[in-house]
Design a protein around this motif. Structure first.
Motif, PDB file in Angstrom:
ATOM      1  N   ARG A 135       0.833  -1.205   0.000  1.00 20.62           N
ATOM      2  CA  ARG A 135       0.000   0.000   0.000  1.00 20.62           C
ATOM      3  C   ARG A 135       0.871   1.261   0.000  1.00 20.62           C
ATOM      4  O   ARG A 135       0.539   2.254  -0.650  1.00 20.62           O
ATOM      5  CB  ARG A 135      -0.917   0.013   1.226  1.00 20.62           C
ATOM      6  CG  ARG A 135      -2.073  -0.980   1.144  1.00 20.62           C
ATOM      7  CD  ARG A 135      -3.172  -0.614   2.135  1.00 20.62           C
ATOM      8  NE  ARG A 135      -4.234  -1.614   2.118  1.00 20.62           N
ATOM      9  CZ  ARG A 135      -4.407  -2.535   3.050  1.00 20.62           C
ATOM     10  NH1 ARG A 135      -3.572  -2.597   4.080  1.00 20.62           N
ATOM     11  NH2 ARG A 135      -5.388  -3.406   2.973  1.00 20.62           N
ATOM     12  N   LEU A 138       1.869   1.682  -3.431  1.00 21.78           N
ATOM     13  CA  LEU A 138       0.750   1.710  -4.370  1.00 21.78           C
ATOM     14  C   LEU A 138       0.891   0.631  -5.447  1.00 21.78           C
ATOM     15  O   LEU A 138       0.659   0.864  -6.633  1.00 21.78           O
ATOM     16  CB  LEU A 138       0.624   3.097  -5.026  1.00 21.78           C
ATOM     17  CG  LEU A 138       0.485   4.291  -4.071  1.00 21.78           C
ATOM     18  CD1 LEU A 138       0.461   5.602  -4.856  1.00 21.78           C
ATOM     19  CD2 LEU A 138      -0.762   4.155  -3.213  1.00 21.78           C
ATOM     20  N   THR A 187      -2.414   2.901   7.174  1.00 22.01           N
ATOM     21  CA  THR A 187      -3.146   2.753   5.920  1.00 22.01           C
ATOM     22  C   THR A 187      -4.314   1.781   6.032  1.00 22.01           C
ATOM     23  O   THR A 187      -5.196   1.790   5.185  1.00 22.01           O
ATOM     24  CB  THR A 187      -2.206   2.259   4.802  1.00 22.01           C
ATOM     25  OG1 THR A 187      -1.577   1.041   5.227  1.00 22.01           O
ATOM     26  CG2 THR A 187      -1.142   3.291   4.494  1.00 22.01           C
ATOM     27  N   LEU A 347      -2.445   9.404  -7.778  1.00 19.93           N
ATOM     28  CA  LEU A 347      -3.479  10.051  -6.984  1.00 19.93           C
ATOM     29  C   LEU A 347      -4.889   9.578  -7.309  1.00 19.93           C
ATOM     30  O   LEU A 347      -5.768   9.620  -6.437  1.00 19.93           O
ATOM     31  CB  LEU A 347      -3.416  11.575  -7.181  1.00 19.93           C
ATOM     32  CG  LEU A 347      -2.204  12.300  -6.585  1.00 19.93           C
ATOM     33  CD1 LEU A 347      -2.306  13.789  -6.858  1.00 19.93           C
ATOM     34  CD2 LEU A 347      -2.088  12.043  -5.090  1.00 19.93           C
ATOM     35  N   HIS A 349      -6.292   6.819  -7.594  1.00 21.17           N
ATOM     36  CA  HIS A 349      -6.825   5.740  -6.751  1.00 21.17           C
ATOM     37  C   HIS A 349      -6.411   5.895  -5.289  1.00 21.17           C
ATOM     38  O   HIS A 349      -6.451   4.935  -4.523  1.00 21.17           O
ATOM     39  CB  HIS A 349      -6.363   4.386  -7.281  1.00 21.17           C
ATOM     40  CG  HIS A 349      -6.848   4.072  -8.661  1.00 21.17           C
ATOM     41  ND1 HIS A 349      -8.195   3.996  -8.975  1.00 21.17           N
ATOM     42  CD2 HIS A 349      -6.179   3.831  -9.816  1.00 21.17           C
ATOM     43  CE1 HIS A 349      -8.327   3.718 -10.259  1.00 21.17           C
ATOM     44  NE2 HIS A 349      -7.121   3.622 -10.797  1.00 21.17           N
ATOM     45  N   ASP A 350      -6.030   7.094  -4.902  1.00 19.95           N
ATOM     46  CA  ASP A 350      -5.610   7.355  -3.525  1.00 19.95           C
ATOM     47  C   ASP A 350      -6.715   8.117  -2.798  1.00 19.95           C
ATOM     48  O   ASP A 350      -7.209   9.138  -3.285  1.00 19.95           O
ATOM     49  CB  ASP A 350      -4.315   8.180  -3.522  1.00 19.95           C
ATOM     50  CG  ASP A 350      -3.671   8.237  -2.148  1.00 19.95           C
ATOM     51  OD1 ASP A 350      -4.326   8.759  -1.217  1.00 19.95           O
ATOM     52  OD2 ASP A 350      -2.531   7.758  -1.998  1.00 19.95           O
ATOM     53  N   HIS A 351      -7.100   7.612  -1.633  1.00 25.27           N
ATOM     54  CA  HIS A 351      -8.218   8.221  -0.908  1.00 25.27           C
ATOM     55  C   HIS A 351      -7.934   9.668  -0.523  1.00 25.27           C
ATOM     56  O   HIS A 351      -8.860  10.487  -0.421  1.00 25.27           O
ATOM     57  CB  HIS A 351      -8.531   7.402   0.352  1.00 25.27           C
ATOM     58  CG  HIS A 351      -7.528   7.562   1.449  1.00 25.27           C
ATOM     59  ND1 HIS A 351      -6.368   6.825   1.520  1.00 25.27           N
ATOM     60  CD2 HIS A 351      -7.498   8.403   2.520  1.00 25.27           C
ATOM     61  CE1 HIS A 351      -5.676   7.185   2.578  1.00 25.27           C
ATOM     62  NE2 HIS A 351      -6.325   8.135   3.191  1.00 25.27           N
ATOM     63  N   ARG A 352      -6.650  10.017  -0.329  1.00 26.22           N
ATOM     64  CA  ARG A 352      -6.325  11.369   0.127  1.00 26.22           C
ATOM     65  C   ARG A 352      -6.714  12.423  -0.910  1.00 26.22           C
ATOM     66  O   ARG A 352      -7.185  13.505  -0.556  1.00 26.22           O
ATOM     67  CB  ARG A 352      -4.838  11.450   0.472  1.00 26.22           C
ATOM     68  CG  ARG A 352      -4.477  10.672   1.726  1.00 26.22           C
ATOM     69  CD  ARG A 352      -2.983  10.498   1.884  1.00 26.22           C
ATOM     70  NE  ARG A 352      -2.445   9.576   0.869  1.00 26.22           N
ATOM     71  CZ  ARG A 352      -1.197   9.108   0.898  1.00 26.22           C
ATOM     72  NH1 ARG A 352      -0.361   9.477   1.861  1.00 26.22           N
ATOM     73  NH2 ARG A 352      -0.782   8.267  -0.042  1.00 26.22           N
ATOM     74  N   THR A 381      -9.934   3.784   1.155  1.00 24.59           N
ATOM     75  CA  THR A 381      -9.055   3.656   2.311  1.00 24.59           C
ATOM     76  C   THR A 381      -9.283   2.347   3.048  1.00 24.59           C
ATOM     77  O   THR A 381     -10.412   1.849   3.121  1.00 24.59           O
ATOM     78  CB  THR A 381      -9.249   4.833   3.298  1.00 24.59           C
ATOM     79  OG1 THR A 381      -8.356   4.656   4.408  1.00 24.59           O
ATOM     80  CG2 THR A 381     -10.674   4.886   3.827  1.00 24.59           C
TER      81      THR A 381
END
Length: 398
Positions: A135, A138, A187, A347, A349-352, A381
């Protein structure tokens, strides 16, 4: 439910594991076998110590048990005599030195590429699972498992001796940074943070700083960790969900860590050259020294992020810059920056990213779009409390 004593045993074993592994690999090599031996020693300790008590030297006990098991494993191989001729005796049970830095240096072996160094260190020193390391990078779990396995084989095939170096590479600092980040904001799992992992990263950073006291980036990294960890007591609500910085009770922040971090970065910046960790520490110091969220010097933070962007192409830095621009100039300016970041593979597929997008859309009054962004972030997440928080934010956008 686990008892307090069980948690204490678990914390002790987690803190000792990298030191014991470092001691075995430094003396015997054979990374894979040493890992197996240490795991068996940890299992034995978990079974025996609760009833019989923790030995006077728990580290020495684990090294002794793991060494015996490693001896058994190596004797079963065809090259037993040659290997035994190269062995040195295990350290005495009262050995006072710390092998964590040696293990850290070994994982950042010169035969490995920087990504492999970081992955192996997170696994062996940080104690992260392969899933957690994947994770952080990524990438799929299977891909990371192969990478870690190949890294161990490269170390095994190399003739470079294991030893504590005179200095530490950028990969070592980066892995400590990632280790701390996973401890500060897990994570995945039921808890927002993993204090044991963050504390271990800080401990190792202190050791590196002690060895390299004039290195500005080492000081910057330690300062960044301290200034960030200082806010941890105020980061969670009673139910474990995160509390945004602007809503945190700043009286709960650790003033001693803030003072130490500010002193470190203040001394480091004039020495130069200025690097990414020093700049991030300077940003953290501006947050920590602001009397309130409303009094945060956002224009100065924007300027520091813009300088940081000239040194790194990290998409998370660009995302944080967009947040700072929003706070300084309004959500429209921040959303314009996010639009240019929306196609970045790291980014999308990144929850942030989607959490920030939801926040900016909510600030701008686009509640339906904000709800969709928060919901998407929640689905990306693995952190249970963060997912709960994001669903709550989505539900509030009516």
């Amino acid at each position: 439910m686990r008892s307090a004593s069980e948690d204490a045993f678990g914390d002790l074993l987690r803190s000792l594991a990298p030191q014991v592994l470092g001691a075995l690999v430094r003396r015997y090599g054979h990374f894979d076998h040493a890992e197996d031996a240490v795991q068996e020693a940890l299992i034995a300790a978990a079974a025996q110590w609760p009833a019989g008590g923790v030995p006077e030297s728990p580290r020495g006990w684990l090294i002794t048990v793991a060494s015996r098991r490693l001896t058994d494993l190596l004797r079963s191989e065809s090259a037993r005599l040659r290997r035994e001729a190269e062995w040195t005796p295990p350290p005495p049970s009262g050995a006072a030195h710390d092998d964590s830095l040696i293990l850290l240096a070994m994982c950042c072996h010169p035969s490995l590429s920087p990504p492999d160094q970081i992955a192996l260190t997170l696994r062996a020193v940080g104690g992260l699972t392969t899933v957690e390391v994947a994770r952080a990078f990524l990438v799929p779990e299977a891909t990371m498992a192969r990478r870690i396995s190949r890294a161990k084989q490269k170390i095994k095939a190399s003739d470079v001796p294991f030893a504590l170096p005179s200095g530490f590479s950028g990969a070592v600092l980066h892995v400590l940074y990632l280790m701390f980040n996973e401890g500060y904001a897990a994570t995945a799992g039921p808890d927002l943070h993993r204090p044991d992992l963050a504390a271990e990263a800080i401990r190792l950073a202190r050791l590196v700083h002690r060895l390299m006291p004039t290195d500005s980036e080492v000081a910057g990294l330690l300062a960044l960790m301290l200034l960030t960890d200082a806010r941890r007591p105020a980061r969670t609500a009673a139910d474990g969900t995160p509390v945004p910085m602007d809503a945190q009770d700043r009286t709960l922040w650790d003033d001693s860590l803030i003072a130490e971090g500010v002193a470190l970065v203040t001394a480091a910046l004039p020495r130069g050259p200025v690097g990414p960790y020093q700049l991030q520490a300077a940003i953290a110091a501006l947050h920590d020294e602001a009397p309130s969220a409303a009094e945060t010097d956002w224009p100065q933070i924007v300027a520091l992020y813009e300088l940081l962007l000239t040194l790194t192409d990290n998409p998370m830095v660009a995302l944080n810059h967009a947040v700072a621009v929003t706070m300084a100039s309004g959500p429209a300016a921040g959303l314009s920056l996010l639009s240019s970041l929306s196609a970045l593979p790291a980014l999308v597929h990144d929850h942030r990213f989607h959490a920030v997008l939801g926040h900016l859309l909510e600030m701008s009054g686009s509640l339906a779009d904000a709800r969709d962004a928060y919901t998407k972030a929640a689905g990306l997440t693995g952190s249970v409390p963060l997912r709960r928080y994001l669903h709550t934010r989505a539900a509030a956008c009516q």
